[in-house]
Design an enzyme around this catalytic site. Structure first.
Site, mmCIF file in Angstrom:
data_model
loop_
_atom_site.group_PDB
_atom_site.id
_atom_site.type_symbol
_atom_site.label_atom_id
_atom_site.label_comp_id
_atom_site.label_asym_id
_atom_site.label_seq_id
_atom_site.Cartn_x
_atom_site.Cartn_y
_atom_site.Cartn_z
ATOM 1 C CB SER A 138 -0.910 -0.093 1.277
ATOM 2 O OG SER A 138 -1.362 1.293 1.419
ATOM 3 C CE1 TYR A 162 -3.210 0.485 4.356
ATOM 4 C CE2 TYR A 162 -3.882 -2.020 4.998
ATOM 5 C CZ TYR A 162 -3.681 -0.738 3.845
ATOM 6 O OH TYR A 162 -3.714 -1.211 2.782
ATOM 7 C CE LYS A 166 -1.665 -4.299 3.185
ATOM 8 N NZ LYS A 166 -2.030 -5.801 2.664
#
Ligand code: WQD
Length: 341
Positions: A138, A162, A166
């Site tokens: 991402s 988050y 990643k």
């Protein structure tokens, strides 16, 4: 030959003989199901691994569906079984939590599920001898870079759990590649929206386009999170990429892994052009044929003013470029919502 969709327990082998087979983990989700459909259209065979916690069985029509939660302690063993039984040649791993706000509230869930899930996948690949892995990363790994165009050489500085999971996932891929002679690619998605097929639309109302469409359907006024940023119209700029273009980038990544020359392992996936929040809302107005006057609200913490990617590396190395415009993206999202009503 189209395999009839069928759901089996993780203990039964997928029923494929000898053709190219791709295991799509999280293939019942929004982006994953678009990749599944493109692979099926190419005549490849697809085994979808999904726990259906946020995905839908109906999105996997034409593929074999194995219901399995990759975060379970025994998931690596079950995944390896499916990889061997189906003769999988490659794995595309989507299954992860992906909501920034949720990750801030529940970091442990993100750290456990996103990282352990990937660890199980990589362990299974090593056990089953599946070399090719495409990983859903991402733009969130970049955090709030203060640059006009984000290139892959920029040092990632994620600002939420988050994005951190990643970035750690990319490290894990690199370690597994060295340890087990895997061939891996991480695709850093920018802002994905739209629908390649109405029935595969994003049903989560977590990002700008679905949030605005949902608000309008409820007779509410969309809210712009701040218009005092250092951008032409004061609202944040992002790089919106059509989900079908993004799905095609995964096909290009698979082909790249099967090639001899593989100079890079990480690629941005975007359009290289930016659209402001107000421009997106105007595009939605064009698609709906109505004037939209949003409310200007407070800034949202953690929002970079601008996040646009350089597409040089993916274009030059994979030969991939986006093909769809912001209007294409928004029109497809509007059409999908109309079809769902
Ligand atoms: C876009 C812009 C908001 C809603 C997401 C996620 C993650 C990652 C990248 C995959 C921002 C503004 C939004 C609203 C608004 N994708 N906005 N009013 O935050 O850029 O990043 O995509 O990994 O999914 O991090 O996307 O859609 O939340 O916001 O003004 O009601 O729209 O402030 O500037 P974001 P978003």
């Amino acid at each position: 030959m189209r395999m009839m969709a069928g759901s089996r327990s993780a203990c039964e082998p997928a029923r494929y003989a000898d053709a190219m087979t791709t295991l799509v983990i999280g293939g019942a989700g929004y982006i994953g199901s678009h990749v599944v459909r493109l692979l099926l259209e190419k005549g490849e065979r697809v085994v979808v691994i999904d726990d259906l916690s946020t995905g839908f069985r109906e999105r996997t029509t034409g593929a074999e569906l194995v219901e399995l939660d990759v975060t379970r302690p025994d998931a690596a063993e079950k995944l390896a079984f499916q990889m061997k039984a189906s003769g999988a040649n490659a794995v595309i791993h989507f299954a992860a939590h992906k909501q920034v706000g949720e990750s801030v509230a529940k970091p442990e869930m993100y750290w456990h599920d996103n990282v352990a899930g990937l660890a199980h996948v990589l362990e299974a690949c090593a056990t089953a001898g599946v070399r090719d892995v495409v990983f859903s990363s991402s733009a969130a790994v970049y955090g709030m870079p203060d640059v006009d165009l984000v290139t892959e050489d920029l040092t990632p500085q994620p600002i939420n759990p988050y994005g951190a999971t990643k970035y750690v996932g990319e490290w894990m891929l690199a370690d597994a590649e060295r340890a087990h002679d895997l061939r891996t690619v991480a695709l850093r998605y920018f802002n994905v929206a739209g629908a390649g097929w109405p029935e595969l639309a994003d049903t989560l109302v977590m990002n700008l386009v679905p949030i605005v469409l949902d608000a309008l359907e409820q007779g509410k006024t969309p809210i712009v999170f701040g218009n005092d940023y250092n951008t032409p119209d004061g609202t944040c700029i992002r790089d919106y990429v059509h989900v079908l273009d993004l799905a095609d980038a995964h096909i290009a990544a698979l082909e790249y892994l099967r090639g001899e020359e593989r100079p890079h392992r990480v690629f941005n996936v975007g359009t290289g052009t930016g659209s402001s929040v107000l421009e997106v809302i105007e595009a939605i107005g064009r698609a709906l044929g109505q004037e939209i006057t949003p409310t200007i609200g407070e800034r949202r913490p953690g929002d970079p003013a601008r996040l646009i990617c350089s597409t040089d590396r993916i274009r030059e190395t994979l030969g991939w470029s986006s093909t769809k415009t912001l209007d294409d993206i928004v029109r497809s999202a509007v059409e999908a919502r109309r079809a769902a009503q």
